[in-house]
Design an enzyme around this catalytic site. Structure first.
Site, PDB file in Angstrom:
ATOM      1  CB  THR A 138     -27.984 -35.464  -4.941  1.00 51.33           C
ATOM      2  OG1 THR A 138     -26.265 -36.147  -5.619  1.00 51.33           O
ATOM      3  CG2 THR A 138     -27.916 -35.588  -6.214  1.00 51.33           C
TER       4      THR A 138
ATOM      5  CB  THR B 136      -0.753   0.119   1.191  1.00 55.39           C
ATOM      6  OG1 THR B 136      -1.360  -1.297   1.578  1.00 55.39           O
ATOM      7  CG2 THR B 136      -1.568   1.018   1.137  1.00 55.39           C
TER       8      THR B 136
ATOM      9  CG  LEU C 224      -4.031   3.451 -11.941  1.00 56.42           C
ATOM     10  CD1 LEU C 224      -2.357   3.640 -11.525  1.00 56.42           C
ATOM     11  CD2 LEU C 224      -3.470   3.419 -13.419  1.00 56.42           C
TER      12      LEU C 224
ATOM     13  CG  LEU D 114     -23.269 -46.626 -13.408  1.00 54.32           C
ATOM     14  CD1 LEU D 114     -22.996 -47.855 -14.762  1.00 54.32           C
ATOM     15  CD2 LEU D 114     -23.931 -47.515 -12.718  1.00 54.32           C
ATOM     16  CE1 TYR D 115     -20.345 -40.730  -7.494  1.00 60.87           C
ATOM     17  CE2 TYR D 115     -22.759 -42.127  -7.975  1.00 60.87           C
ATOM     18  CZ  TYR D 115     -22.174 -40.559  -7.727  1.00 60.87           C
ATOM     19  OH  TYR D 115     -22.718 -39.763  -8.328  1.00 60.87           O
TER      20      TYR D 115
ATOM     21  CD1 TRP E  24      -4.950  -6.749  -6.784  1.00 61.21           C
ATOM     22  CD2 TRP E  24      -5.114  -5.322  -8.641  1.00 61.21           C
ATOM     23  NE1 TRP E  24      -4.626  -7.818  -7.521  1.00 61.21           N
ATOM     24  CE2 TRP E  24      -4.676  -6.477  -8.285  1.00 61.21           C
ATOM     25  CE3 TRP E  24      -5.485  -4.157  -9.192  1.00 61.21           C
ATOM     26  CZ2 TRP E  24      -4.407  -6.665  -9.908  1.00 61.21           C
ATOM     27  CZ3 TRP E  24      -4.293  -4.599 -10.665  1.00 61.21           C
ATOM     28  CH2 TRP E  24      -4.482  -5.342 -10.607  1.00 61.21           C
TER      29      TRP E  24
ATOM     30  CG  HIS F   4       4.993   0.706  -3.375  1.00 61.47           C
ATOM     31  ND1 HIS F   4       4.613  -0.199  -4.243  1.00 61.47           N
ATOM     32  CD2 HIS F   4       6.082   0.319  -2.373  1.00 61.47           C
ATOM     33  CE1 HIS F   4       4.533  -1.409  -3.711  1.00 61.47           C
ATOM     34  NE2 HIS F   4       5.675  -1.565  -2.895  1.00 61.47           N
TER      35      HIS F   4
ATOM     36  CE1 TYR G 205     -30.894 -31.072  -7.029  1.00 57.11           C
ATOM     37  CE2 TYR G 205     -32.432 -29.502  -6.900  1.00 57.11           C
ATOM     38  CZ  TYR G 205     -31.638 -28.947  -6.791  1.00 57.11           C
ATOM     39  OH  TYR G 205     -31.184 -27.955  -7.789  1.00 57.11           O
TER      40      TYR G 205
ATOM     41  CE1 TYR H 177       0.192   1.223 -13.226  1.00 52.76           C
ATOM     42  CE2 TYR H 177      -0.321  -0.714 -13.425  1.00 52.76           C
ATOM     43  CZ  TYR H 177       0.391  -0.077 -12.336  1.00 52.76           C
ATOM     44  OH  TYR H 177       1.728  -0.152 -11.375  1.00 52.76           O
TER      45      TYR H 177
ATOM     46  CG  ASP I 125     -27.392 -27.975  -6.572  1.00 49.86           C
ATOM     47  OD1 ASP I 125     -26.896 -28.406  -7.228  1.00 49.86           O
ATOM     48  OD2 ASP I 125     -28.280 -27.521  -7.655  1.00 49.86           O
TER      49      ASP I 125
ATOM     50  CG  HIS J 238       3.641  -4.138 -11.220  1.00 50.51           C
ATOM     51  ND1 HIS J 238       3.158  -4.059 -12.355  1.00 50.51           N
ATOM     52  CD2 HIS J 238       2.874  -3.057 -11.001  1.00 50.51           C
ATOM     53  CE1 HIS J 238       2.776  -3.358 -12.166  1.00 50.51           C
ATOM     54  NE2 HIS J 238       2.567  -2.733 -11.630  1.00 50.51           N
TER      55      HIS J 238
HETATM   56  P1  FAD Z   1       0.232  -4.574   2.287  1.00 52.96           P
HETATM   57  O1  FAD Z   1      -0.239  -2.974   2.293  1.00 52.96           O
HETATM   58  O2  FAD Z   1       1.689  -4.538   2.298  1.00 52.96           O
HETATM   59  O3  FAD Z   1      -0.041  -4.468   4.219  1.00 52.96           O
HETATM   60  C1  FAD Z   1       0.379  -5.412   4.674  1.00 52.96           C
HETATM   61  C2  FAD Z   1       0.652  -4.736   5.937  1.00 52.96           C
HETATM   62  O4  FAD Z   1       1.341  -6.299   6.781  1.00 52.96           O
HETATM   63  C3  FAD Z   1       2.106  -4.320   5.703  1.00 52.96           C
HETATM   64  O5  FAD Z   1       2.045  -2.638   6.465  1.00 52.96           O
HETATM   65  C4  FAD Z   1       3.377  -5.483   6.692  1.00 52.96           C
HETATM   66  O6  FAD Z   1       4.206  -3.903   7.314  1.00 52.96           O
HETATM   67  C5  FAD Z   1       2.500  -6.122   7.744  1.00 52.96           C
HETATM   68  N1  FAD Z   1       2.850  -6.925   8.401  1.00 52.96           N
HETATM   69  C6  FAD Z   1       3.482  -7.676   7.305  1.00 52.96           C
HETATM   70  N2  FAD Z   1       3.520  -9.393   8.285  1.00 52.96           N
HETATM   71  C7  FAD Z   1       3.683  -8.658   9.780  1.00 52.96           C
HETATM   72  C8  FAD Z   1       3.895  -9.082  10.677  1.00 52.96           C
HETATM   73  N3  FAD Z   1       5.288  -9.654  11.543  1.00 52.96           N
HETATM   74  N4  FAD Z   1       3.826  -8.257  12.067  1.00 52.96           N
HETATM   75  C9  FAD Z   1       3.222  -6.708  11.602  1.00 52.96           C
HETATM   76  N5  FAD Z   1       2.805  -6.760  10.666  1.00 52.96           N
HETATM   77  C10 FAD Z   1       3.114  -7.619   9.387  1.00 52.96           C
HETATM   78  N6  FAD Z   1      -3.439  -2.548  -6.967  1.00 52.96           N
HETATM   79  C11 FAD Z   1      -4.330  -1.631  -6.962  1.00 52.96           C
HETATM   80  O7  FAD Z   1      -5.883  -1.286  -6.973  1.00 52.96           O
HETATM   81  N7  FAD Z   1      -3.688  -0.795  -8.051  1.00 52.96           N
HETATM   82  C12 FAD Z   1      -2.543  -0.591  -8.103  1.00 52.96           C
HETATM   83  O8  FAD Z   1      -3.000   0.560  -9.625  1.00 52.96           O
HETATM   84  C13 FAD Z   1      -1.691  -0.638  -8.022  1.00 52.96           C
HETATM   85  N8  FAD Z   1      -0.974  -0.534  -8.027  1.00 52.96           N
HETATM   86  C14 FAD Z   1       0.195  -0.901  -7.773  1.00 52.96           C
HETATM   87  C15 FAD Z   1       1.308  -0.842  -7.856  1.00 52.96           C
HETATM   88  C16 FAD Z   1       2.963  -1.562  -7.545  1.00 52.96           C
HETATM   89  C17 FAD Z   1       3.658  -0.706  -7.803  1.00 52.96           C
HETATM   90  C18 FAD Z   1       2.588  -2.439  -6.597  1.00 52.96           C
HETATM   91  C19 FAD Z   1       3.259  -3.175  -5.968  1.00 52.96           C
HETATM   92  C20 FAD Z   1       1.239  -2.970  -6.308  1.00 52.96           C
HETATM   93  C21 FAD Z   1       0.256  -2.585  -6.521  1.00 52.96           C
HETATM   94  N9  FAD Z   1      -1.223  -2.921  -6.659  1.00 52.96           N
HETATM   95  C22 FAD Z   1      -2.624  -2.245  -6.619  1.00 52.96           C
HETATM   96  C23 FAD Z   1      -1.005  -3.238  -5.323  1.00 52.96           C
HETATM   97  C24 FAD Z   1      -2.004  -2.933  -4.662  1.00 52.96           C
HETATM   98  O9  FAD Z   1      -1.026  -2.157  -3.537  1.00 52.96           O
HETATM   99  C25 FAD Z   1      -1.179  -4.205  -2.959  1.00 52.96           C
HETATM  100  O10 FAD Z   1      -2.376  -5.444  -3.774  1.00 52.96           O
HETATM  101  C26 FAD Z   1      -2.446  -3.641  -1.333  1.00 52.96           C
HETATM  102  O11 FAD Z   1      -1.664  -2.741  -1.401  1.00 52.96           O
HETATM  103  C27 FAD Z   1      -2.447  -4.773  -0.858  1.00 52.96           C
HETATM  104  O12 FAD Z   1      -2.692  -3.896   0.429  1.00 52.96           O
HETATM  105  P2  FAD Z   1      -2.568  -5.240   2.149  1.00 52.96           P
HETATM  106  O13 FAD Z   1      -2.804  -4.040   3.132  1.00 52.96           O
HETATM  107  O14 FAD Z   1      -3.234  -5.889   1.624  1.00 52.96           O
HETATM  108  O15 FAD Z   1      -0.843  -5.800   1.910  1.00 52.96           O
HETATM  109  N1  THG Z   2     -25.378 -35.844  -9.558  1.00 56.30           N
HETATM  110  C1  THG Z   2     -25.412 -36.287  -8.102  1.00 56.30           C
HETATM  111  N2  THG Z   2     -24.927 -35.054  -7.606  1.00 56.30           N
HETATM  112  C2  THG Z   2     -24.644 -33.678  -7.992  1.00 56.30           C
HETATM  113  C3  THG Z   2     -24.835 -33.882  -9.588  1.00 56.30           C
HETATM  114  C4  THG Z   2     -24.865 -34.214 -10.173  1.00 56.30           C
HETATM  115  N3  THG Z   2     -24.820 -33.270  -6.862  1.00 56.30           N
HETATM  116  C5  THG Z   2     -24.531 -31.397  -7.254  1.00 56.30           C
HETATM  117  C6  THG Z   2     -25.152 -31.573  -7.969  1.00 56.30           C
HETATM  118  N4  THG Z   2     -24.728 -31.963  -9.348  1.00 56.30           N
HETATM  119  C7  THG Z   2     -26.879 -31.290  -8.369  1.00 56.30           C
HETATM  120  N5  THG Z   2     -27.689 -30.686  -9.304  1.00 56.30           N
HETATM  121  C8  THG Z   2     -28.741 -31.247  -9.667  1.00 56.30           C
HETATM  122  C9  THG Z   2     -29.326 -30.843 -10.004  1.00 56.30           C
HETATM  123  C10 THG Z   2     -30.698 -31.546 -11.006  1.00 56.30           C
HETATM  124  C11 THG Z   2     -30.901 -32.606 -10.729  1.00 56.30           C
HETATM  125  C12 THG Z   2     -29.996 -32.989 -10.063  1.00 56.30           C
HETATM  126  C13 THG Z   2     -28.629 -33.394 -10.113  1.00 56.30           C
HETATM  127  C14 THG Z   2     -31.824 -33.662 -11.202  1.00 56.30           C
HETATM  128  N6  THG Z   2     -33.353 -32.112 -11.126  1.00 56.30           N
HETATM  129  C15 THG Z   2     -34.464 -33.335 -11.281  1.00 56.30           C
HETATM  130  C16 THG Z   2     -35.517 -32.179 -11.102  1.00 56.30           C
HETATM  131  O1  THG Z   2     -34.519 -30.852 -11.425  1.00 56.30           O
HETATM  132  O2  THG Z   2     -36.301 -32.422 -12.435  1.00 56.30           O
HETATM  133  C17 THG Z   2     -34.694 -33.384 -10.366  1.00 56.30           C
HETATM  134  C18 THG Z   2     -35.422 -33.796  -8.690  1.00 56.30           C
HETATM  135  C19 THG Z   2     -36.298 -34.115  -7.611  1.00 56.30           C
HETATM  136  O3  THG Z   2     -36.810 -34.834  -7.809  1.00 56.30           O
HETATM  137  O4  THG Z   2     -36.317 -34.223  -6.781  1.00 56.30           O
HETATM  138  O5  THG Z   2     -31.872 -34.403 -11.922  1.00 56.30           O
HETATM  139  O6  THG Z   2     -25.564 -34.336 -11.425  1.00 56.30           O
HETATM  140  N7  THG Z   2     -25.316 -37.148  -7.783  1.00 56.30           N
END
Ligand code: FAD
Ligand code: THG
Length: 843
Positions: free
Chosen positions: A568, A67, A73, A664-665, A379, A69, A553, A277, A566, A246
């Site tokens: 089964t 953060t 964006l 079939l399992y 980010w 630096h 289901y 960028y 969802d 980066h």
């Molecule tokens: P950080 O800011 O890294 O904060 C983590 C903190 O944890 C640090 O201050 C660290 O000191 C602390 N910490 C770690 N370990 C410990 C510990 N053991 N004890 C105590 N404290 C600890 N993102 C965007 O959205 N837009 C951009 O344009 C963009 N540009 C970027 C450009 C660059 C050059 C870089 C490097 C990054 C960019 N990013 C950008 C990404 C963005 O900067 C990061 O994803 C974001 O800042 C992460 O925030 P954070 O709070 O998770 O981490």
């Molecule tokens: N097979 C098995 N488990 C599953 C899936 C599968 N779990 C996750 C996911 N797929 C669940 N999704 C569905 C969605 C629809 C149906 C089965 C699993 C289905 N439905 C019928 C219907 O809607 O008419 C019957 C419903 C009922 O009679 O209650 O067959 O692919 N093992």
């Protein structure tokens, strides 16, 4: 402590003890005061959890993490609805925050440029995501791009995507504003406190140890950014992220920028065709590049703040600028922006931040260590949205947004190795701006997980795509001859990728004969023990109190009636159930809630499954067994443990493709034998192997929902169209919430009017504003929702698209789906679209 069973906390996972000063609120320790830690402290204290301690190893307010630096964006548009929602909230929040009269957000807008036709098409697609998720944006001409960014060479630009609500987050200012607000509400921020250990007791977090003492805690959140794996190791938890450097550089003052007074006034600019960028820094331009080779950094080797400073680094996350990596990008910058041809770079650095195997954040509470939360790989763009979601999750037991793409449980065991995380994390860096097809699989490391039929699938010319680490056949080249004589509409080049007309032939063979589908990747859980029936009946919405042999289901709902999954559920014996599930979160959720007399095991690895489906399925299977597989003896949604030839199988009579047949399992060691047995028995019947491309088409024709795509915990069963799986006359998690469940929107089946048109999913749907005057033909209207799944329905001869739309849109209503900027007419259809009387399955 205010936790009640309603918020997802069973007595066993309730935080122990409350703070001494605030008997009602739990003690929270946040590790890290980057943008995520500061935002989280603000969101938690806003919800009344005021006993918050933020431990930061570096000096405040710029402690030296990513953060400190970040150029800040914020482009809100993303293929992921969840990321877009995070970003929208970040913008909304930062716009309203200020420090000493300076706003935390400079809403200069965003501009993405296309210099190739492929990118221009991609920008249209991205404009579609923007419309689908409610972000303002439009594709504009090269001339308009030039107006918005006069220094750009208009002659190389084909067009752009202008998003007026994007802009620059002042990340350090926003950290400070939130830090101050949280402090006013009771939080404390302790700088120069380095966390060195995590204390636990009975699977729960107990305290955080630092070089300045120990801090007891009921909840600990690791918001340590790319140090996440280091904190994770202290806690005994994998944190699947890879830090990578980066490059970011600033020019010397650029006269062509004119007399700049503001920090920035032109839109933030992306030139994805060259992985670049740009933003303004008053009279200079800042440039970031993803074009260089991945530069992974070992999180365990990062220098502490003072040591980094002593070695001439500005901060621990900022490595020396490597000129050789920058050189090609600098040429690209000068090509796009001629004014840079005379300019020079003043400063640059290689800044470190986190990349995960799938590019998404890692959020949630560890099941192994209760009270230990992760908010990592976030980010600046998504920071406030993530903080809100995590705060809701901690305080209310559930976030208000669907977070399944970010859930820390989402990686399979095979996706957690350090080498996988390094390889995939680096690949995410490389692909960050690439044009990616929604079906495009990762290329490495593959193959990782294969079913026992893999060798046979290869022999049949399977085209594999990857999912959850699994190699999954999408169609088989061996079926190419079956396409002869089929009338399959030509596709545009984009929708023709990762697709083959062979899928149409495989769908037809399934509807007319019989096909084998590899269902091995379908997640299987075994639930056993004396309490198993009561437990599952309490956890899910349908009635499971049926005799062994029944398959049901049913839905896993959360306390607010949102669909977590969802399932089964097959009752194989009085105390033994087999569940067909969706994501790893299902195992996590059930395990969290399971009482001591219930055991839950993921049996996916070590077992396998073949779906044998089609009107000839019974003719294929019956001769292989002495058991009676007739409709009368083996009814629909029934299960039997039997033998097919030499192979012990669990057979379940159900079908996601809507045809007669069985899943079939068997155990993995017998899988190949099962495949060969079925293959041989089916030769006279014309059996084929069929892939997921046909599978997805057939299931949409039947209207079967895919959890995670069509419906999530943001939806209740009635609006998702699965109310038939809810029995309101019994008690279960989520039951009460359903009494007032709204049905203002519905998962709605659409058929595209033009038989040759296709869409792929996530497109915006436009509907005429209801009640508006309809002058001059059907108006296109405004974005009213978005497509979830789509597939060509080969049996129907139309593309099917399911979409979330206002419930007022009833059968026959005309809408438009935007595909690459084109408005494609579609009509609300009646479901199920195929075999509504179920004559094909129930016989
Ligand atoms: P950080 O800011 O890294 O904060 C983590 C903190 O944890 C640090 O201050 C660290 O000191 C602390 N910490 C770690 N370990 C410990 C510990 N053991 N004890 C105590 N404290 C600890 N993102 C965007 O959205 N837009 C951009 O344009 C963009 N540009 C970027 C450009 C660059 C050059 C870089 C490097 C990054 C960019 N990013 C950008 C990404 C963005 O900067 C990061 O994803 C974001 O800042 C992460 O925030 P954070 O709070 O998770 O981490
Ligand atoms: N097979 C098995 N488990 C599953 C899936 C599968 N779990 C996750 C996911 N797929 C669940 N999704 C569905 C969605 C629809 C149906 C089965 C699993 C289905 N439905 C019928 C219907 O809607 O008419 C019957 C419903 C009922 O009679 O209650 O067959 O692919 N093992």
């Amino acid at each position: 402590m205010s936790s009640t069973p309603e918020n997802g906390r069973t007595p066993e996972n309730r935080p122990h003890g409350a703070s001494e000063t605030h008997p009602q609120v739990p003690r929270v320790v946040i590790i890290g005061a980057g943008i995520v830690g500061c935002s989280l402290a603000d969101e938690l204290t806003a919800r009344g959890w005021t006993d918050v301690t933020v431990l930061e190893q570096g000096p405040l307010p710029a402690p030296g993490g990513s953060t400190s630096h970040a150029p800040g964006l914020v482009f809100q548009t993303s293929p992921s609805k969840t990321l877009a929602e995070f970003a929208k909230y970040t913008v909304e929040k930062f716009v309203s925050l200020e420090v000493d009269g300076v706003s935390c957000f400079n809403q200069v807008g965003g501009l993405e440029l296309a210099t190739t036709p492929e990118r221009l098409a991609e920008l249209h697609r991205r404009a579609g995501y923007a419309a689908a998720w409610g972000i303002r944006g439009e594709v504009v001409s090269a001339a308009r791009c030039k107006e918005l960014w006069p220094l750009v060479d208009e002659s190389v630009v084909l067009g752009g995507l202008h998003t007026p609500d994007d802009g620059l987050a002042r990340a350090l200012l926003a950290s400070r504003a939130q830090l101050e607000r949280a402090t006013e509400r009771g939080a404390r921020f302790l700088e120069r406190h380095t966390v060195t250990g995590i204390e636990k007791e009975d699977g729960r977090i107990k305290a955080v140890v630092t070089d300045q003492g120990t801090f007891p805690a009921d909840h600990v959140v690791s918001a340590a950014g790319f140090w996440g794996p280091v904190i994770g190791r202290m806690a005994g938890i994998d944190v699947p992220l890879q830090p990578l450097a980066h490059q970011y550089a600033r020019t010397k003052p650029l006269p062509e920028l004119g007399k700049a007074t503001e920090e920035a006034s032109k839109p933030i600019l992306r030139f994805q065709d060259r992985d670049l960028y740009f933003r303004e820094h008053t009279d200079r331009i800042g440039i970031g590049s993803y074009a260089h080779q991945p530069l992974p950094v070992d999180p365990f080797a990062i220098l502490p703040y003072d040591e980094a400073r002593a070695q001439d680094m500005e901060m621990p996350s900022s490595y020396p600028f490597t000129e050789e990596d920058w050189a090609p990008s600098w040429e690209d910058c000068r090509w796009l922006i001629p004014a840079l041809r005379e300019a020079e770079i003043e400063t640059g650095f290689n800044g470190v931040f986190s990349f995960t195997p799938d590019g998404m954040p890692v959020l949630g509470e560890s099941r192994e260590l209760r009270g230990f939360w992760l908010a990592e790989a976030v980010w600046v763009t998504h920071s406030a949205g993530v903080a809100r979601a995590v705060a809701e999750w901690m305080v209310d037991g559930r976030p208000s947004l669907d977070l399944h793409e970010c859930d820390l449980t989402r990686f399979e065991e095979a996706q957690r190795s350090p080498s996988y995380i390094r390889e995939r994390g680096s690949q995410q860096f490389v692909e960050v701006y690439d044009v990616l097809h929604p079906l495009q699989p990762m290329e490495q490391p593959r193959p990782l997980r294969v079913s026992p039929f893999y060798a046979r699938q290869q022999q049949l010319g399977a085209h594999f795509l990857e999912g959850g680490g699994w190699e999954r056949p999408h169609w088989y080249e061996a079926n190419a001859p079956l396409t002869e004589g089929l009338d399959i509409p030509e596709r545009d080049p984009w929708s023709a990728r990762f697709w083959s007309p062979i899928a149409a032939a495989e769908a037809k063979a399934t509807r007319e004969k019989v096909a084998l589908y590899d269902m091995t990747p379908l997640r299987r859980l075994e639930v056993t023990g004396p309490g198993a029936l009561d437990f599952l009946n309490r956890m899910t919405s349908n009635n499971l109190r049926k005799k062994p042999g029944a398959v049901t289901y049913t839905l896993l709902l959360d306390e607010r009636g949102g669909i977590r999954s969802d399932l089964t559920v097959a009752r194989l014996a009085p105390d033994r159930f087999q569940i067909g599930a969706n994501s790893p979160a299902d195992l996590d959720w059930l395990t969290r809630h399971a009482p001591a007399d219930v055991q839950i095991r993921d049996i996916t690895s070590g077992t396998c499954c073949i779906g044998v489906w089609g009107p000839l399925a019974r003719d294929l299977v019956q001769p292989l067994t002495r058991d009676d597989f007739s409709h009368e003896a083996f009814g629909y949604f029934r299960a039997k443990e039997t033998y097919l030839g030499h192979v012990p199988v669990t057979a379940m009579r159900l079908s996601y493709v809507g045809e007669l047949g069985w899943e079939l399992y068997t155990s993995a060691d017998l899988g190949l034998r099962l495949w060969d047995t079925l293959w041989e028995a089916g030769q006279d019947l014309g059996v084929i192997a069929a892939g997921r491309s046909a599978f997805n088409s057939l299931r949409l024709e039947k209207g079967y929902r895919a959890w995670g795509t069509d419906m999530t915990d943001e939806h209740n069963p009635y609006e998702a169209g699965v109310g038939f799986a809810v029995r309101t006359d019994k008690e279960f998690v989520g039951r009460e919430a359903l009494d007032n469940a709204p049905v203002a929107r519905k998962l709605t089946p659409l058929l595209l009017d033009d038989p040759a048109a296709v869409v792929l999913g996530k497109e915006p749907v436009f509907a005429p504003t209801l009640g508006s005057a309809r002058a001059g033909g059907a108006p296109i209207g405004t974005p009213a929702g978005y497509v979830t799944s789509a597939s060509y329905g080969y049996t129907l001869g139309r593309c099917i698209a399911y979409a979330w739309l206002p419930a007022e849109l009833t059968t026959g209503a005309g809408v438009h789906i935007e595909y690459f900027g084109e408005k494609i007419p579609a009509t609300v259809a009646e479901e199920p679209l195929f075999d509504p009387k179920m004559t094909r399955i129930r016989r």
